[in-house]
Design a protein around this motif. Sequence first.
Motif, short mmCIF file in Angstrom:
data_model
loop_
_atom_site.label_atom_id
_atom_site.label_comp_id
_atom_site.label_asym_id
_atom_site.label_seq_id
_atom_site.Cartn_x
_atom_site.Cartn_y
_atom_site.Cartn_z
N UNK A 70 0.80 -1.23 0.00
CA UNK A 70 0.00 0.00 0.00
C UNK A 70 0.83 1.27 0.00
N UNK A 71 2.08 1.20 0.51
CA UNK A 71 2.88 2.41 0.65
C UNK A 71 4.19 2.30 -0.11
N UNK A 72 4.64 3.46 -0.57
CA UNK A 72 5.98 3.59 -1.17
C UNK A 72 6.76 4.55 -0.27
N UNK A 73 7.33 4.02 0.83
CA UNK A 73 7.95 4.90 1.83
C UNK A 73 9.32 5.39 1.40
N UNK A 74 9.64 6.61 1.80
CA UNK A 74 10.98 7.16 1.59
C UNK A 74 11.35 7.96 2.85
N UNK A 75 12.63 7.85 3.23
CA UNK A 75 13.13 8.50 4.45
C UNK A 75 13.35 9.98 4.17
N UNK A 76 12.83 10.83 5.08
CA UNK A 76 13.00 12.27 4.98
C UNK A 76 13.78 12.79 6.18
N UNK A 77 14.38 13.96 6.00
CA UNK A 77 15.29 14.49 7.02
C UNK A 77 14.57 14.89 8.29
N UNK A 78 13.46 15.62 8.17
CA UNK A 78 12.79 16.12 9.36
C UNK A 78 11.34 16.45 9.04
N UNK A 79 10.61 16.94 10.04
CA UNK A 79 9.20 17.25 9.86
C UNK A 79 9.00 18.36 8.84
N UNK A 80 9.89 19.34 8.82
CA UNK A 80 9.76 20.43 7.86
C UNK A 80 9.83 19.92 6.43
N UNK A 81 10.73 18.98 6.19
CA UNK A 81 10.85 18.39 4.86
C UNK A 81 9.58 17.62 4.50
N UNK A 82 9.02 16.91 5.47
CA UNK A 82 7.80 16.15 5.22
C UNK A 82 6.64 17.09 4.88
#
Length: 355
Positions: A70-82
């Motif tokens: 169901x998901x295509x996850x990718x790691x992000x740096x922080x909440x602001x980037x998200x």
Amino acid sequence: MRFADELKSAVTPRAALLVIGVLALQLLFIASYVGALHNPKPRDVPFGVVAPGAAAEQTADKLKKLPGDPLDPRVLKDEAAARHQIMNRDIDGALLVDPRGTTDTLLVASGGGTALSRTLTGLATDVDAAEKRTVKTVDVAPASDQDFNGLSSFYLVVGWCVGGYLCASILAISAGSRASNVPRAVIRLGTMALYAIVGGLGGAVIAGPILGALPGSVLGLWGLGALVIFGVGAITLALQALTGIVGIGLAVLLVVIGGNPSAGGAFPRPMLPPFWEAIGPWLQPGAGTWVARSIAYFDGNSITRPLLVLAAWAVLGVVVTLALSARRKTHNSGTIDLSGTNYGSRNGSGSRRFE
């Protein structure tokens, strides 16, 4: 006259073919809508993961292995980037993991479709519950209180599309499905442009200031509406110039049967079956719905490609309509039309001359 003769006289072969065509459109309508919307499931939804250290990759791997992908996850740096990627419509949600506590934060954007935001909330809740954790949901781009299920953008665009092909169809029914020359084709296209300007403004004002269903720029929605209406109308005129009255049915096939269920209205694109998810961005309802939601909830971000798609349909419709009208004039200039009853006035010798 026998019944068989009456039947043959009443139902011509052309009428029979048109009825068969309508039946085909009806069955395609059912197949397309039911096929696209009967069993929505998220697939490869772009999704961000924010967590310190190795926990980010571990969480992303866990989400990637969920049944059904169901998901295509990718790691992000922080909440602001998200938040930035959600507002830019690069991802549809993000999970902020806090290993020091037992509560994680899920970022969603219901303005892009409440069905998807609810689905992401359910997935995140189930994943965290398996590890005895809880999820707090934060709506980064919430849909308006007057925009039930985030559907107003879709219905607005559908209304614009309906206006586009109905106006073009009326022009064909009242004055012939094919323009007889380039000036008449230009007049029809000009009429479509004027109708598009008025219809685009009317839809934007109704959905915005009057009903309060959509926030965002009224001018932006007006421009979008004019482009959608004119593009749909122009391609309908082109199809009529190419195939005659059958072009109305082809426009319905393109816009209504193919475009509406794949537009991401009731269910955003990641929840549609692969075929409808693939064609949606390239048809007017899908491109228009994406832009309308971006204007209303995402600060007008990520609209370049769908606007180019809408513009391409408009240009294609204009070019084909004018080209076929020019060809029709050239073809007719070397022939004498005996289909009418008015062949001009009598010349001096008493015979009729053709004009």
